[in-house]
Structure formats: structure tokens, C-alpha cells
Motif scaffolding. Structure first.
Motif, mmCIF file in Angstrom:
data_model
loop_
_atom_site.group_PDB
_atom_site.id
_atom_site.type_symbol
_atom_site.label_atom_id
_atom_site.label_comp_id
_atom_site.label_asym_id
_atom_site.label_seq_id
_atom_site.Cartn_x
_atom_site.Cartn_y
_atom_site.Cartn_z
ATOM 1 N N ASP A 136 -26.873 -30.886 2.350
ATOM 2 C CA ASP A 136 -26.972 -30.586 3.781
ATOM 3 C C ASP A 136 -28.365 -30.062 4.134
ATOM 4 O O ASP A 136 -28.931 -30.420 5.175
ATOM 5 C CB ASP A 136 -25.921 -29.543 4.181
ATOM 6 N N LYS A 137 -28.917 -29.216 3.286
ATOM 7 C CA LYS A 137 -30.232 -28.638 3.550
ATOM 8 C C LYS A 137 -31.324 -29.706 3.466
ATOM 9 O O LYS A 137 -32.312 -29.657 4.212
ATOM 10 C CB LYS A 137 -30.507 -27.499 2.566
ATOM 11 N N VAL A 138 -31.163 -30.648 2.542
ATOM 12 C CA VAL A 138 -32.115 -31.759 2.460
ATOM 13 C C VAL A 138 -32.083 -32.565 3.760
ATOM 14 O O VAL A 138 -33.122 -32.887 4.339
ATOM 15 C CB VAL A 138 -31.783 -32.674 1.260
ATOM 16 N N GLY A 163 -49.166 -22.072 4.916
ATOM 17 C CA GLY A 163 -49.570 -23.346 4.319
ATOM 18 C C GLY A 163 -48.428 -24.161 3.767
ATOM 19 O O GLY A 163 -48.610 -24.965 2.850
ATOM 20 N N TYR A 164 -47.251 -23.986 4.346
ATOM 21 C CA TYR A 164 -46.055 -24.632 3.813
ATOM 22 C C TYR A 164 -45.460 -25.528 4.879
ATOM 23 O O TYR A 164 -44.782 -25.069 5.803
ATOM 24 C CB TYR A 164 -45.069 -23.548 3.393
ATOM 25 N N GLU A 165 -45.735 -26.849 4.778
ATOM 26 C CA GLU A 165 -45.303 -27.805 5.791
ATOM 27 C C GLU A 165 -43.874 -28.302 5.512
ATOM 28 O O GLU A 165 -43.302 -28.047 4.452
ATOM 29 C CB GLU A 165 -46.260 -29.000 5.810
ATOM 30 N N LYS A 166 -43.340 -29.053 6.486
ATOM 31 C CA LYS A 166 -41.978 -29.579 6.341
ATOM 32 C C LYS A 166 -41.841 -30.458 5.099
ATOM 33 O O LYS A 166 -40.814 -30.443 4.435
ATOM 34 C CB LYS A 166 -41.578 -30.376 7.587
ATOM 35 N N THR A 211 -37.418 -23.739 14.884
ATOM 36 C CA THR A 211 -38.804 -23.945 15.285
ATOM 37 C C THR A 211 -39.676 -22.789 14.820
ATOM 38 O O THR A 211 -40.759 -22.994 14.258
ATOM 39 C CB THR A 211 -38.908 -24.083 16.820
ATOM 40 N N VAL A 212 -39.216 -21.579 15.052
ATOM 41 C CA VAL A 212 -39.961 -20.393 14.614
ATOM 42 C C VAL A 212 -40.032 -20.352 13.095
ATOM 43 O O VAL A 212 -41.052 -19.983 12.509
ATOM 44 C CB VAL A 212 -39.304 -19.110 15.163
ATOM 45 N N ALA A 269 -35.175 -33.073 6.487
ATOM 46 C CA ALA A 269 -35.633 -34.460 6.573
ATOM 47 C C ALA A 269 -35.581 -34.952 8.018
ATOM 48 O O ALA A 269 -36.523 -35.598 8.503
ATOM 49 C CB ALA A 269 -34.793 -35.359 5.675
ATOM 50 N N GLU A 270 -34.490 -34.663 8.707
ATOM 51 C CA GLU A 270 -34.359 -35.078 10.107
ATOM 52 C C GLU A 270 -35.451 -34.446 10.969
ATOM 53 O O GLU A 270 -36.053 -35.111 11.821
ATOM 54 C CB GLU A 270 -32.978 -34.693 10.639
ATOM 55 N N ASP A 271 -35.723 -33.155 10.730
ATOM 56 C CA ASP A 271 -36.770 -32.481 11.495
ATOM 57 C C ASP A 271 -38.146 -33.059 11.178
ATOM 58 O O ASP A 271 -38.987 -33.221 12.067
ATOM 59 C CB ASP A 271 -36.761 -30.982 11.184
ATOM 60 N N LEU A 272 -38.381 -33.370 9.915
ATOM 61 C CA LEU A 272 -39.663 -33.948 9.507
ATOM 62 C C LEU A 272 -39.880 -35.309 10.165
ATOM 63 O O LEU A 272 -40.958 -35.580 10.729
ATOM 64 C CB LEU A 272 -39.711 -34.090 7.987
ATOM 65 N N PHE A 273 -38.867 -36.166 10.123
ATOM 66 C CA PHE A 273 -39.021 -37.509 10.692
ATOM 67 C C PHE A 273 -39.163 -37.467 12.215
ATOM 68 O O PHE A 273 -39.900 -38.258 12.801
ATOM 69 C CB PHE A 273 -37.848 -38.393 10.285
#
Length: 228
Positions: free
Chosen positions: A112-114, A43-46, A33-34, A118-122
Motif C-alpha cells: 500500500d505504501k509503495v 534532499g529526499y525526493e519522491k 504535501t507538507v 508511486a501515484e503521487d510521483l507519477f
């Protein structure tokens, strides 16, 4: 969670911001989260992180293709030069196997990083649907979410298909290395030639899968850069 070097904005040219963000990473590492909030301050979004990680996964698969091709050629060279010193032959295919193994691990790590971002974004996108006052905007955003999930599902499926195809090739490489290690004689070299045909087929299949995954990655990146 430490911020991967590849997650720095690719358009960011300020050295000062780079070091400030790196310093923040050291202090804040361990909390996703941090981590995301820190990236957002620059300015760098998920979605930007996701695109960069898809690019990294694509690049790792490109590298893996070349590594597996090179390893196959090195295995072939051992078979084609039976008069070479046996220990040198063993060292050659052992190095080829280790290079392939390292390349495969890099591909798995990138995938794995993708999946992680992706899970956090969705999850975030889903949660924020309830914040809309406008029903029409909410429906539009919800449809975009569904479409993006479909696109992502195709992408990650392709990636996993390519990832799965690495295992039989790696196992075949390892088998040959072990066999030669314990049978350092001319007959062992000859037996490798019989196995090389099936290994070559596995490598060809793997490369085709990776090419499909890379193409899917390119399409996903272009869709995101065009706004969804």
C-alpha cells in the motif's frame, strides 16, 4: 501523514537531522504535501521514497517467505508427533497461524505504501511536463515517464500476485486451527495430515510468486538507482 521510520534517507547519518525531521513529522503529520516538502528539504525526493518503500516491500516479502515456511513446518510437526499433548499441538499451530497473519499484514501494508508514493510521483511528473520550454526535453521526459510506468506496472502486478497467493494459505491455516480447536482429539490430528498436502502446495506456489515479486523489486530498484 506521519513519516514512516523506514522513509528516512538510508544514507543520512546525521543524528541532528534525524531528530529535526522527526520533530517536523510530529508537527506536520496529516498532510502528504507538507510531508513531501519536508522530505525534499533534506534532499529526499519522491523517487527516493519510492525506492526505499519498494525495498521495504521486498524485505517484508522475504520475511513472509520464511514465516510461511516456518509455519508449514510447525503444522507438519503437529501431524508427525501425535503423542504430543493435544493442547500443546493446538497452541503450536495457533501461534504459526498468528505469525503468518501478522507477516501477511506487513506485506499488504508495505505494498500500500509503495502504491501511495508511486501515484503521487507519477501525478507530479505528469503535471510538470507542461512546464518544459524545450519540446525535445519534454518528449524525452514523457518517454521516461511512460517507461517507468511500464516498469512499475510490472512490479506492482508481481507484488499483488504474491499478495493474493497469501490468502488461500492463511485460510487453510485458519481452517486447521479452528478444526483442531473444536476437535481436540487424536482423530482431529490425523485429519490434518490429509489437508497438509494441499497446504504445502499452496505455500510452495506462494513462495514462487514472492520470489518473482522480489526479483522484480530488485530490478526496479536497480533501474531507478541507475537513473531511470
Amino acid at each position: 501523514m506521519p513519516i514512516p521510520a523506514t522513509d528516512f534517507p538510508k544514507t543520512q547519518t546525521s543524528i541532528q537531522r534525524f531528530w529535526l525531521l522527526l520533530f517536523a513529522t510530529v508537527l506536520l503529520g496529516g498532510c502528504s504535501t507538507v510531508y513531501y516538502k519536508t522530505m525534499e528539504k533534506f534532499g529526499y525526493e519522491k523517487r527516493d521514497i519510492l525506492v526505499d518503500r519498494v525495498e521495504d516491500a521486498r524485505d517484508s516479502q522475504n520475511d513472509a517467505q520464511e514465516t510461511f515456511r516456518s509455519s508449514l513446518e510447525r503444522f507438519q510437526s503437529v501431524v508427525d508427533t501425535p503423542d504430543t499433548e493435544l493442547k500443546e499441538q493446538y497452541a503450536e499451530i495457533s501461534d504459526a497461524y498468528e505469525d503468518s497473519l501478522a507477516s501477511a499484514e506487513e506485506v499488504r501494508d508495505r505494498i500500500d505504501k509503495v502504491e501511495e508514493v508511486a501515484e503521487d510521483l507519477f501525478d507530479e511528473w505528469e503535471d510538470e511536463l507542461s512546464l518544459y520550454e524545450s519540446a525535445s526535453l519534454r518528449r524525452s521526459s514523457e518517454q521516461q515517464l511512460k517507461d517507468t510506468r511500464v516498469q512499475y506496472s510490472q512490479l506492482i502486478s508481481r507484488m499483488h500476485d504474491a499478495e493474493d497467493r497469501m490468502e488461500p494459505v492463511l485460510q487453510a491455516f485458519e481452517d486447521q486451527v479452528l478444526y483442531l480447536k473444536h476437535n481436540l482429539n487424536a482423530q482431529a490430528i490425523g485429519s490434518l495430515e490429509n489437508e497438509l498436502v494441499s497446504i504445502r502446495q499452496d505455500v510452495d506456489y506462494l513462495i514462487r510468486n514472492m520470489e518473482q515479486s522480489i526479483a522484480e523489486s530488485e530490478a526496479f530498484i536497480q533501474r531507478f538507482r541507475q537513473g531511470g
